[in-house]
Design a protein around this motif. Sequence first.
Motif, PDB file in Angstrom:
ATOM      1  N   THR B  48       0.834  -1.201   0.000  1.00 61.52           N
ATOM      2  CA  THR B  48       0.000   0.000   0.000  1.00 61.52           C
ATOM      3  C   THR B  48       0.872   1.256   0.000  1.00 61.52           C
ATOM      4  O   THR B  48       0.572   2.235  -0.684  1.00 61.52           O
ATOM      5  N   GLN B  91      -7.529   0.059  -0.490  1.00 58.08           N
ATOM      6  CA  GLN B  91      -7.618  -1.263   0.129  1.00 58.08           C
ATOM      7  C   GLN B  91      -8.985  -1.452   0.776  1.00 58.08           C
ATOM      8  O   GLN B  91      -9.641  -2.454   0.587  1.00 58.08           O
ATOM      9  N   ASP B 175      -5.849  -1.946  -5.109  1.00 57.59           N
ATOM     10  CA  ASP B 175      -5.360  -2.524  -3.851  1.00 57.59           C
ATOM     11  C   ASP B 175      -6.396  -3.500  -3.296  1.00 57.59           C
ATOM     12  O   ASP B 175      -7.488  -3.091  -2.903  1.00 57.59           O
ATOM     13  N   GLU B 176      -6.048  -4.770  -3.281  1.00 57.28           N
ATOM     14  CA  GLU B 176      -6.887  -5.831  -2.720  1.00 57.28           C
ATOM     15  C   GLU B 176      -8.346  -5.744  -3.162  1.00 57.28           C
ATOM     16  O   GLU B 176      -9.246  -5.543  -2.353  1.00 57.28           O
TER      17      GLU B 176
END
Lengths: 382, 249
Positions: B48, B91, B175-176
Motif C-alpha cells: 500500500t 484497500q 489494492d486488494e
Amino acid sequence: MITGMLLRSLDKGSYWFLGLLGLIALLVPALHLLLPPESALHVPGYAVALMGKYLCYGLLALSVDLVWGYCGILSLGHGAFFALGGYAMGMYLMRQIGDRGVYANPELPDFMVFLNWSELPWYWYGFDSFGFALAMVVLAPGILAFVFGWLAFRSRVTGVYLSIITQALTYALMLAFFRNEMGFGGNNGLTDFKDILGFSLQSDTTRTVLFSASAVAVGLGYVLCRLITRSRAGMVLAAIRDAESRTRFLGYRVEHYKLMVFVVSACLAGIAGALYVPQVGIINPGEFAPANSIEIVIAVAVGGRGTLIGAVLGAVLISYAKTWFTGELPEFWLFALGGLFVAVTLFLPKGIAGFLIARWQGFKDRKSAPGTATVANEGPAQ
Amino acid sequence: MSDLPSSVLYLDGITVSFDGFKALNNLSLYIEPGEMRAIIGPNGAGKTTMMDVITGKTKPDSGEVFFDGAVDLAKLDEADIAQLGIGRKFQKPTVFENQTVADNLQLALSGVRGVLETFLWSASARDKTRIDELLEIIRLTHLRDRMANSLSHGQKQWLEIGMLLAQNPKVLLVDEPVAGMTDSETVETARLLREIAENHSVIVVEHDMSFVRDLDVKVTVLAEGSVLAEGSLDSVSADERVIESYLGR
Ligand SMILES: Nc1ncnc2c1ncn2[C@@H]1O[C@H](COP(=O)(O)OP(=O)(O)OP(=O)(O)O)[C@@H](O)[C@H]1O
Ligand SMILES: [Mg+2]
C-alpha cells in the motif's frame, strides 16, 4: 442558462419556503403599518425588529449549514464574519450621524472625540458612502475567510483542529475589537445610530423595510446555497465531506472547493450581520464572543444539518427561545440550550427538518406504492 | 535509467521511512505500457505504501518515480497525479456513501475538475451513455439510483473499480480488490480486471492466490519494503526466499 440552473436547483420544498418568506415579508409590514395599535392583529414595532433579528440569525445559520452540512467544515467562528459585516454597516451608520452626536463634531464620531483623536483613521474613509459600506460588508468577511481558509485548507487542517482555530480566530478578533486603539469604539462598540440612507431608523417604515429586506436576504441566500449544493460542485463538496482523500485521488483540488464554499459562506454571514445591526441599533465586540458562534451551530444541528431550511428554522426557534429565557429565566438559558442540544443529538440526530423529511418520505412511499415501502431499505445492512 | 523511456511507471531506489522504520527499502519496479502486474507479499510488506508513493500521498525519502517516461511524480500532489491519468482503488473500499451509484460514477468521469466548471456544469447525453456503459460493465445497472451506502461490500468494490474506469486513467492501481468477496464474486472480478487490462496498464495487489492465478500475469513479490522475486506465479512460489518470507511470519 441561469433560469435553467435555478429551475434545476429548486424543488417543491424550496417553493414553499420562498413563498412563506415572501408572505411574511409582505404580511408583517402590513400588519404593523396598516392596522391600528388597538387591533389584536397589530404587530408592534419592537416585534418587527425582533423578528427581523431572528431572520438575520436565520441567514447566519444558512451560511453555517452551507459549510458544515454540505462540506463537513465545522466552523465555530462564523460569528466573526457576522460581526465584521455588522461593523461595516455600523461604520456607515456612524458616519450618517454627522454632527448630531453628543459632541456635535461633524468630522469625528463621538467615541473618537472622547479619545481626543484629531482625525479620522484611514480605514474609516469611504464609509460615508452606502455603496462602499455595502461592498465592505461582503469584502471584509470574504477576504478574512479567504486568507484564513487559504492557509488552513492548504495545510490540510481538518476536523476538530479546524474547529478550534476558527474559534480562536473569533476570540482573537473579540479581544482586538475590545481595545479602544483599534478605532471601532472599543467596549461600547458603535451605537446611537440615527439614519440609514437618510431615513430615520426609528420610523415604522424604515423598520418594516429592514424587516422585509432581511426576509428577502434569507430567500436569496437560500437560493444561492441551493444553486451551489445542487450543482456538480455541490456533489464534489459532499464527496469531500464523506471521503476527502478519495475525492483528491479523483483529481479534484479539495482545497479550492473548501476555500470557495468557505468564502461564500463568510460573505453570507457578513450580510446577515449588516442587516442585524440597524435593527438592533448596536454592534459591539460581544458579537465576536465564541459562545455566539457555538449557539448558531447548535441552532443548525437542532433544525437539521444539511437541510438549509432546517437551519433557518432552527435559528429562528433557538433565538425565540433565547428571547423568552432571557426575559423569564435568564440563569437557565445555557442549561436549556445544552439540554436541547443533547436531546436533539439523541432523539433527532438529523434535526427537526431531517425528522420531518424522513416522515414525509415514509408517508409518500406508503401512499404511492402500498406494500413496497421497504424497498428502499432492502440493501444488505452495513 | 535505461528502462525509463518505455516504462509507464518507473520506480527506482525508493525508500520511505516512518519514524526510522523503512516501509519501503530501495524498491525498484518498472511497469510497461499496457502491462498488468500482480503484486503479492506478506502483511506490512509495503504494498500500500508503494501505491501511496505513486499517487502522491506519501513522498519518498529517496529514489525516483517517473510516469510515462518523463513526469516526475515526486514533485506533484494527489490531484495533479490523478489528472495525469493514474487512478487508484483503496484497500478499504471507499465510495461516496451518501450519493447514488450513478452520481459516484459521474463524479469520477474524466473531464471537469475546476470549481467554476463543476458549478456551471450540466449533464450531457454523452456522460449518460458512458455511465450506462460503466454500470453494465460493473453489473450494477439495476442499482443505478441506489445510495452507495446500501450496497454490499462486494458491490462497493465493483463500484470503486467502475469509478476507476470512469476516470479513464492510463494506469490503474488496484489494492486488494477481492478482499471480503465471495468466490463467485472473486472470479467475476478477475474477469473484469483482465478485460480492463486489455487497454490499460494495471497494478493489482492481492493476497488471494487463486485470484492471482486467475489473472495469469507477471508477479512481483514484495517483502520488507523491497522486491524479493519477480516472474510467473509458479516460478515465484517455487522460490526459496519467497516461501521463507511467507512462512517466516
Ligand atoms: N503512515 C504510516 N505511519 C507509520 N507507519 C506506517 C504508515 N503507513 C504504513 N506504515 C507501516 O509500513 C509498513 C508497510 O505498510 P503497508 O500498508 O504498505 O503494507 P501492505 O503491504 O499494504 O500490507 P497489507 O497486506 O497488510 O495491506 C507497515 O509495517 C505499516 O505499519
Ligand atoms: Mg495494504
